[in-house]
Structure formats: structure tokens, C-alpha cells
Design an enzyme around this catalytic site. Sequence first.
Site, PDB file in Angstrom:
ATOM      1  N   ASP A 124      19.101  40.127  43.690  1.00  0.00           N
ATOM      2  CA  ASP A 124      20.330  40.326  42.933  1.00  0.00           C
ATOM      3  C   ASP A 124      21.499  39.762  43.744  1.00  0.00           C
ATOM      4  OD1 ASP A 124      22.242  41.134  41.131  1.00  0.00           O
ATOM      5  OD2 ASP A 124      22.417  43.144  42.006  1.00  0.00           O
ATOM      6  N   GLU A 125      22.000  38.642  43.319  1.00  0.00           N
ATOM      7  CA  GLU A 125      23.112  37.988  44.016  1.00  0.00           C
ATOM      8  C   GLU A 125      22.806  37.835  45.506  1.00  0.00           C
ATOM      9  OE1 GLU A 125      26.757  40.144  42.975  1.00  0.00           O
ATOM     10  OE2 GLU A 125      26.814  38.882  41.200  1.00  0.00           O
TER      11      GLU A 125
END
Length: 485
Positions: A124-125
Site C-alpha cells: 500500500d503506497e
Amino acid sequence: MVPPPTARPLTMIVLVLLLASMGSRATAIGVNWGTSSSHPLPPAIVLQLLKSNRISKVRLLDADPALLGALSGSDVDVTVGIPNAMLRSFNSSIKAAESWVHDNVTRYFSGGRGVRIEYVAVGDESFLLGHDDQFYPFVVGAATNIQAALTKANLGSKVKVVVPCSADSFESESSLPSKGHFRIEVNSTMVQILKLLSEHRSPFFVTISPYQSLLQSKNTTLNFALFKETAQSRKDGQRKYKNSFDLSYDTLVTALYSSGFPNMEIVISQIGWPTDGAAYATSILAEEFMKGLLDHLHSKSGTPLRPQNPPIETYLFSLLDEDQRNISSGNFERHWGLFTFDGQAKYQVYMGQTSKKLTNAQGVEYLPSRWCVVNNNKDMSNATAEALDACSVADCTQLSPNGSCFNLSWPANLSYAFNSFYQQHDQRADSCSFGGVGLITTVDPSTVNCLFTIGLQTSHSDSFAWGFSTQLMNFLLTYILVLLK
Ligand SMILES: *[C@@H]1O[C@H](CO)[C@@H](O)[C@H](O)[C@H]1NC(C)=O
Ligand SMILES: *[C@@H]1O[C@H](CO)[C@@H](O)[C@H](O)[C@H]1NC(C)=O
Ligand SMILES: *[C@@H]1O[C@H](CO)[C@@H](O)[C@H](O)[C@H]1NC(C)=O
Ligand SMILES: *[C@@H]1O[C@H](CO)[C@@H](O)[C@H](O)[C@H]1NC(C)=O
Ligand SMILES: *[C@@H]1O[C@H](CO)[C@@H](O)[C@H](O)[C@H]1NC(C)=O
Ligand SMILES: *[C@@H]1O[C@H](CO)[C@@H](O)[C@H](O)[C@H]1NC(C)=O
Ligand SMILES: *[C@@H]1O[C@H](CO)[C@@H](O)[C@H](O)[C@H]1NC(C)=O
Ligand SMILES: *[C@@H]1O[C@H](CO)[C@@H](O)[C@H](O)[C@H]1NC(C)=O
Ligand SMILES: *[C@@H]1O[C@H](CO)[C@@H](O)[C@H](O)[C@H]1NC(C)=O
């Protein structure tokens, strides 16, 4: 099976909408469903909330069996996520990747009542500046192994591997979209990812954040962020930019183009506007932003560089407020929800629901109407320190500058902290002690702007003992109040 008579008008409306949307492509709208909460709303209630608001796509940050269980048999399309902390092991071990896919994807495809898993999001990111090189060096290997595991499980054609990227993974000189490129240090990793994605015809997942652009950059206006700029559009050669969204989107489009992937499809995996804890974080502005965004996406007018090619899907950030999100990047982080932590709409947006209004969560169970406040009759010399301690655990972001409770004067602001701690600890009597200055009350201390919340009742396992002690407490409290009169 003959549909019930009431279903017919609805089917007609859906058909008409479908026909109307053919020709030019409209973006599909989904939401992010996160669970960084001390007391997450029960998954069954959230599923009902999704249904009643006709939200048919969700992105989860992990593969929580309770959430996937609730989604089983529903017609909601699901993105499951692999947390950053797991990337290292999936980079180094195909076996670990296969085991994750088996446990968290394959399992939900078997049997009649499956989960419609559409994407697996790897990390995630992971490119976020704040993470340095903690995670992204593992992301290509992890994505490759997860893809191989899906192919081996015969799910390669049903489930796509994607890699959600942060808004700071690309940038440009002088804020000109035509000068867009990926950040230098992640560029070569990014090109490998794009290669993998394009081999499997998977889209590029990316966060776009007009709110943070506004907070961080002096070179933008509130109206530009809110799709309301009329006078000053930004010029980039012949192209004119009237909002922050198009500017960011086209900066990415240029970055993709110059990396050799001009036709890569884009999915906005996170976009939203927070409502508390920082400047410009209010429900009024959030509503304006969402209306502007959704009108823009529904207009299908695209952006100057991709007029015919808007994002294929857009996931609003986020469904609910989460009181345990990391606030290192700002106190607004716990207030991204379209709905409050307990599923109440903060404002109105139209996402395709027939009533044009958001429907609140139904059947939410609360703790009793009871709060913890500071006792003015006690020696208060330690009270400020006690409140500060409480805030290191509880959520006090509303007390920060520009927050909804910033205006509370001392010692009412201490009461806010005490209550937040008390609710987070399920209203246990010993969580309202604070060295003797805490006081449990049945009088709501909320003010016009500042809501003193009552927590959710989420522990059902010990509900008998709990219910009993609650009754006892209520009885004692009433008794004491009577004595005091
Ligand atoms: C990822 O895994 C491969 C294969 O095991 C290994 O060669 C590589 O060094 C790993 N990457 C990192 C950044 O550790
Ligand atoms: C499946 O996902 C859950 C939640 O993300 C995780 O805790 C678990 O370790 C995963 N299973 C495997 C075999 O990795
Ligand atoms: C701010 O925007 C103007 C107009 O587009 C541009 O000329 C200028 O270079 C930008 N400044 C920064 C720091 O991005
Ligand atoms: C990024 O990598 C691509 C492909 O190797 C290259 O064409 C491009 O110039 C690089 N961009 C930057 C900013 O280094
Ligand atoms: C935020 O709070 C500061 C300090 O109270 C105030 O000066 C400023 O105007 C506020 N900004 C917004 C956008 O509300
Ligand atoms: C919050 O994020 C920061 C920056 O990424 C990190 O250093 C910190 O450990 C995180 N805090 C928690 C409680 O996870
Ligand atoms: C305040 O805290 C100090 C240190 O913990 C303690 O000695 C003192 O008794 C406390 N005062 C009151 C009024 O509770
Ligand atoms: C705080 O008080 C000021 C002055 O009374 C008022 O203008 C402002 O709107 C209040 N802010 C909040 C968040 O309640
Ligand atoms: C409450 O307000 C006082 C005085 O402004 C301040 O010193 C204290 O830090 C505040 N406490 C909290 C928990 O916000």
C-alpha cells in the site's frame, strides 16, 4: 425465477442508466473500507451500509477473513491488499506467495457463495516518501510471485495484480503536467512494475490528493482543489487546467508516457477530503469536493491529456472514520470517512443511489449514554498531564488547531480527552479515574461544534457479564445521583 413486481421499475431504471452510459466510458465508483479502529463497525452492518448506498466496489487493505466472510455471496467487487510488512517475504519466497494466495484468494472462489475478488493489491503506497526504501525494493519481486501464484491457481484471468502508488511517486517541474515524471530514485522500479502490469493488462493504481496538495503547497487555491476555479486556470502550453485533480492526473499521464507506457489504464485507488483535525478539513468543504469530483467523473469529459480516457475506476477515501490511523502526516488522517466511525453520513453525495441521499448504518449498538468528564471539585493540579497521557492512547485529533473541539477552553478540553479514553476502553469504570479527577456523568457534555462521542458496543462474547455489570453500574450511578440531590 419471476422477479417480484417491485423489482421491475428498478430494473428499468438500471437498464436506462446502462444505455445512457454506453458510448463514452464512465468511471466506476467504489470506496476504501479500512479497519484501523479501536471498535470497527461490525462487517455485517458495513455490508448493509454498502448495499443501501449502492456501493458495488470496495478496496480492503488486507484480507481480513471477517470482512471477506461478510462479502461472501454479495455482488460487491473486491480488492484485497497485501500489507507492506509482508512484501519482503513474498519477494524472497514463491512458496509464501502461493500460500497467501491459497489462504486469501483461492479459498474464496470455491463453493457457491464466493467473493468477487477482482484485484490483489501488492503493498500500500510502498513508494511513499515517508517509507524511504523500507518497502519498495521488494515490490517487483512480490508482485511477480503473487502473479505466478495466481496463474498456478488458475485465477490468472479472473484476478489482476496491481501495485497502489502514492501521490508523491510522481512529480513535475513548476507544477506543469507536461513535465511529469516518476521520482528519480523509484523510476527504474516503477518501469519494472509497469512492464509487469502491461503484460497482464492490469491497470495502474494511484492516489490523487488535492487536499494534501493544498496543505503542502502555497501555489494553489482552495477553489482549484474544490473544482470551483473559474477565473484563474493554470496554463501549460496550449492546455488549461481548471482543477487540482486534472493537474495531478495529467502529470501521471506524462510520467507513464515518458516511461514508455502511454496507454496504461489508470485507477484512482484513493481520493477524498477529511473533515476534522486540520485546516480546510470540514464537512462543508468535503461535500463540495466530493460533488465536484463526482460531477467531473460523471461528465466523462476526461482531462486535457486524456479527454476520452478518464480513470476506469475511482475508490473514494474512505468509507468510515478510523480512530487508530497513524497521524504522523497530520491529525486529519482519522477523519477521511464519508461516514463517521458509527456509520452516520457526514454530508450528502450522489453515488448512484436512487434516493440521492446517503443512508446511515442500521442496527448500530452503542454503549450506554454515559461520558467521562473532569471533576472541577477536585484538586486539578495533575489533570492536564493526565489528559495528555490519555491522548497518547485515545483519539484527541479533534482538539488540534482547526479541529472541531479546538474552541473548548480549559478544562473542558481535558474532559474531551478523558471521554475519548473512557469510550475507547468500553466505559470501564477504572478508565475514568485519572488520579481521582475523572467523573462519570449521564449529562451530555457536547457543544454545538464538538461532539463527545459514545462508543460502540463491539464485544459480544462476554455480553452477559458485561450487560449485568452495566445494569449494576447504572443502578449505582442513579443511586448516587439521588443521594447527592
Ligand atoms: C528479492 O528476492 C530475490 C530472489 O530471492 C533476491 O535476489 C533479491 O535480493 C530480493 N530483493 C531484495 C531487495 O532483497
Ligand atoms: C492471509 O491474509 C491474512 C490477512 O492479511 C494474513 O494474516 C495471513 O497471514 C494470510 N495468509 C498467509 C498464508 O499468508
Ligand atoms: C506555481 O504556478 C505557477 C503558474 O503555473 C508557475 O509558474 C510556478 O512555477 C509554480 N511554482 C511552483 C513552486 O511550483
Ligand atoms: C525512467 O526510466 C525510463 C526507462 O528506463 C527512462 O526512459 C526515463 O528517462 C527515466 N526517467 C528518469 C526521470 O530518470
Ligand atoms: C486554522 O486555525 C488557525 C489558528 O486558529 C487560523 O488562523 C486559521 O485561519 C484556520 N484556518 C482555516 C482554514 O480554518
Ligand atoms: C507512523 O508512521 C511513521 C512514519 O511512517 C512511523 O515512523 C511510525 O512508526 C508510525 N507509528 C505507528 C504507531 O505505527
Ligand atoms: C500529582 O502527581 C504527583 C506525581 O505522580 C503525585 O505525587 C501527586 O500526589 C499528584 N497530585 C494529586 C492532587 O493527585
Ligand atoms: C471557534 O470560535 C471562533 C470564534 O468564536 C469561531 O469563529 C470559529 O468558527 C470556531 N471554530 C470552530 C471550529 O468551532
Ligand atoms: C487544554 O487547554 C490547555 C490551555 O489552553 C492546554 O494547556 C492543554 O494542553 C489542553 N489540553 C488538551 C488535552 O488539549
